[in-house]
Design an enzyme around this catalytic site. Structure first.
Site, PDB file in Angstrom:
ATOM      1  N   ASP A 188       0.652  -1.285   0.187  1.00 58.55           N
ATOM      2  CA  ASP A 188       0.024  -0.069   0.077  1.00 58.55           C
ATOM      3  C   ASP A 188       0.729   1.201  -0.085  1.00 58.55           C
ATOM      4  O   ASP A 188       2.029   1.194   0.220  1.00 58.55           O
ATOM      5  CB  ASP A 188      -0.975   0.097   1.285  1.00 58.55           C
ATOM      6  CG  ASP A 188      -0.217  -0.584   2.647  1.00 58.55           C
ATOM      7  OD1 ASP A 188       1.006  -0.267   2.625  1.00 58.55           O
ATOM      8  OD2 ASP A 188      -0.980  -1.005   3.449  1.00 58.55           O
TER       9      ASP A 188
ATOM     10  N   HIS B 203      -6.874  -5.012  10.297  1.00 68.04           N
ATOM     11  CA  HIS B 203      -6.703  -4.787   8.768  1.00 68.04           C
ATOM     12  C   HIS B 203      -5.653  -5.649   8.403  1.00 68.04           C
ATOM     13  O   HIS B 203      -4.479  -5.872   9.289  1.00 68.04           O
ATOM     14  CB  HIS B 203      -6.730  -3.275   8.526  1.00 68.04           C
ATOM     15  CG  HIS B 203      -5.740  -2.635   8.824  1.00 68.04           C
ATOM     16  ND1 HIS B 203      -5.433  -1.409   9.048  1.00 68.04           N
ATOM     17  CD2 HIS B 203      -4.245  -2.986   9.312  1.00 68.04           C
ATOM     18  CE1 HIS B 203      -4.307  -0.844   9.543  1.00 68.04           C
ATOM     19  NE2 HIS B 203      -3.505  -1.740   9.407  1.00 68.04           N
TER      20      HIS B 203
ATOM     21  N   ASN C  50      -7.016  -3.362  14.397  1.00 68.40           N
ATOM     22  CA  ASN C  50      -8.461  -3.509  14.058  1.00 68.40           C
ATOM     23  C   ASN C  50      -8.691  -4.692  13.203  1.00 68.40           C
ATOM     24  O   ASN C  50      -9.657  -4.857  12.439  1.00 68.40           O
ATOM     25  CB  ASN C  50      -8.947  -2.263  13.708  1.00 68.40           C
ATOM     26  CG  ASN C  50      -8.363  -1.884  12.530  1.00 68.40           C
ATOM     27  OD1 ASN C  50      -7.615  -2.571  11.738  1.00 68.40           O
ATOM     28  ND2 ASN C  50      -8.696  -0.859  11.967  1.00 68.40           N
TER      29      ASN C  50
ATOM     30  N   GLU D 195      -9.617  -2.278   5.550  1.00 66.92           N
ATOM     31  CA  GLU D 195     -10.069  -1.919   7.024  1.00 66.92           C
ATOM     32  C   GLU D 195     -11.315  -2.760   7.048  1.00 66.92           C
ATOM     33  O   GLU D 195     -11.965  -3.237   6.250  1.00 66.92           O
ATOM     34  CB  GLU D 195     -10.619  -0.531   6.817  1.00 66.92           C
ATOM     35  CG  GLU D 195      -9.299   0.449   6.615  1.00 66.92           C
ATOM     36  CD  GLU D 195      -8.467   0.848   7.943  1.00 66.92           C
ATOM     37  OE1 GLU D 195      -8.180  -0.219   8.664  1.00 66.92           O
ATOM     38  OE2 GLU D 195      -7.751   1.885   8.157  1.00 66.92           O
TER      39      GLU D 195
HETATM   40  P1  PGA Z   1       2.475  -1.860  12.544  1.00 68.97           P
HETATM   41  O1  PGA Z   1       1.390  -1.827  11.519  1.00 68.97           O
HETATM   42  O2  PGA Z   1       3.486  -2.701  12.075  1.00 68.97           O
HETATM   43  O3  PGA Z   1       3.062  -0.539  12.496  1.00 68.97           O
HETATM   44  O4  PGA Z   1       2.025  -2.381  14.094  1.00 68.97           O
HETATM   45  C1  PGA Z   1       0.763  -3.037  11.092  1.00 68.97           C
HETATM   46  C2  PGA Z   1      -0.307  -2.444  10.194  1.00 68.97           C
HETATM   47  O5  PGA Z   1      -1.068  -1.747  10.546  1.00 68.97           O
HETATM   48  O6  PGA Z   1      -0.552  -3.469   9.401  1.00 68.97           O
END
Ligand code: PGA
Length: 249
Positions: A67, A137, A135, A142
Site C-alpha cells: 500500500d 486490517h 483492528n 479496513e
Molecule cells: P505496525 O502496523 O507494524 O506499525 O504495527 C501494522 C499494520 O497496520 O498492518
C-alpha cells in the site's frame, strides 16, 4: 494456518527472515510482497545482514508493496516509498525497475489502482509479508471492506490514523486516504507470512485465527489461505486458547 509463538520481537524477525532467505537461496528471482510499519523492520534488518554476508542477493528479486498513502508526495519522509528506501532498498542490490510501490498520484486515482492491479496479476508473489492492524486490517483493508476487493483507494478509519499518528507530528498530518492491494490480491500469493508482536495485537490475532471469517476482521480470510504462516511473540499470542508454541489447523 500455522501459528508459531516465539519469545520476542527479535525471535519473530529471525524466524521470518530465515524462511525468506531459504526461499531466495532456492529461487533467486523470488517475487516478494512487502509490508511497512514497525513490525517488519527487524526482518528487513536481517535480510540486509544476509545480503551483506553474501548469503543472498536482491539482483533478480522483484518486490511489490502492499500500500501507499495518498495525499503526501512520494518524497515525504513518511511515504511508504521513503520507508522502503530507508529501511531496505538503499542497503541492497535491488534494481530500481524491480521495485513496485503503488503510485499515489491524486489526479489519476482510477488509473493508478487499475495499473497496480494489472501488475500484481502478472506477478504472483512467492511470499507476501504482512503485519496486522489492531483492528484486524491487512494492508489497508479496513474492517468492513469486501473480501473480494482488488487494488482500490480506501478511506482510512480513525483507529488506523490514530495508530499511525506516531510517525507524524500530529493526527491532522496523517493522510486520510491510501491505495492498497485488496484482499483478493493478498490471497493470490503462494505463501503468506503474517507477523505480530505486542499485547496491542492480541485481540486481532485471536479473532484472525479463531473467529468467524468476517469482513469486520479482514485478516480472518487468511484461515482460507493454503500456506499462511503466522509468527507472533508471546504477548501477541496471549489471547490464544492454548499454551502451545506451534499450532497448526
Ligand atoms: P505496525 O502496523 O507494524 O506499525 O504495527 C501494522 C499494520 O497496520 O498492518
Amino acid at each position: 494456518m500455522q501459528i508459531h509463538v516465539v519469545k520476542n520481537y527479535d525471535e519473530m524477525s529471525k524466524k521470518a527472515a530465515s524462511i525468506i532467505i531459504k526461499e531466495i537461496i532456492v529461487k533467486p528471482s523470488l517475487i516478494l510482497g512487502l509490508a511497512t510499519g514497525s513490525t517488519p523492520l527487524g526482518v528487513y534488518e536481517k535480510l540486509i545482514e544476509a545480503y551483506e554476508t553474501g548469503l543472498i542477493s536482491f539482483e533478480n528479486i522483484k518486490t511489490f508493496n502492499l500500500d501507499e498513502y495518498i495525499g503526501i508526495p512520494r518524497e515525504h519522509p513518511q511515504s511508504y516509498y521513503s520507508f522502503m528506501n530507508e529501511h531496505l532498498f538503499k542497503y541492497v542490490d535491488i534494481k530500481k525497475e524491480n521495485i513496485n510501490i503503488p503510485d499515489n498520484d491524486i489526479n489519476r486515482l482510477n488509473e493508478i489502482a487499475k495499473e497496480y492491479n494489472n501488475r500484481l496479476f502478472g506477478n504472483q508473489r512467492d511470499i507476501q509479508i504482512l503485519g496486522i492492524g489492531a483492528n484486524g486490517h491487512i494492508g489497508f483493508n479496513e474492517p468492513g471492506s469486501s473480501l473480494s476487493n482488488q487494488t482500490f483507494i480506501v478511506e482510512l478509519n480513525e483507529e488506523t490514523r490514530k495508530d499511525n499518528a506516531r510517525f507524524f507530528n500530529s493526527l491532522e498530518e496523517v493522510p486520510k486516504y491510501a491505495i492498497t492491494m485488496g484482499i483478493k490480491n493478498i490471497m493470490y500469493s503462494r505463501k503468506i507470512i503474517l507477523l505480530a508482536s505486542g499485547k496491542k495485537k492480541a485481540e486481532a490475532i485471536y479473532k484472525m485465527a479463531y473467529g468467524d471469517i468476517d469482513t469486520r476482521v479482514p485478516a480472518s480470510i487468511l484461515q482460507l489461505h493454503p500456506d499462511c504462516i503466522v509468527i507472533i511473540d508471546k504477548e501477541a499470542a496471549s489471547m490464544l486458547p492454548t499454551n502451545e508454541t506451534f499450532i497448526e489447523f
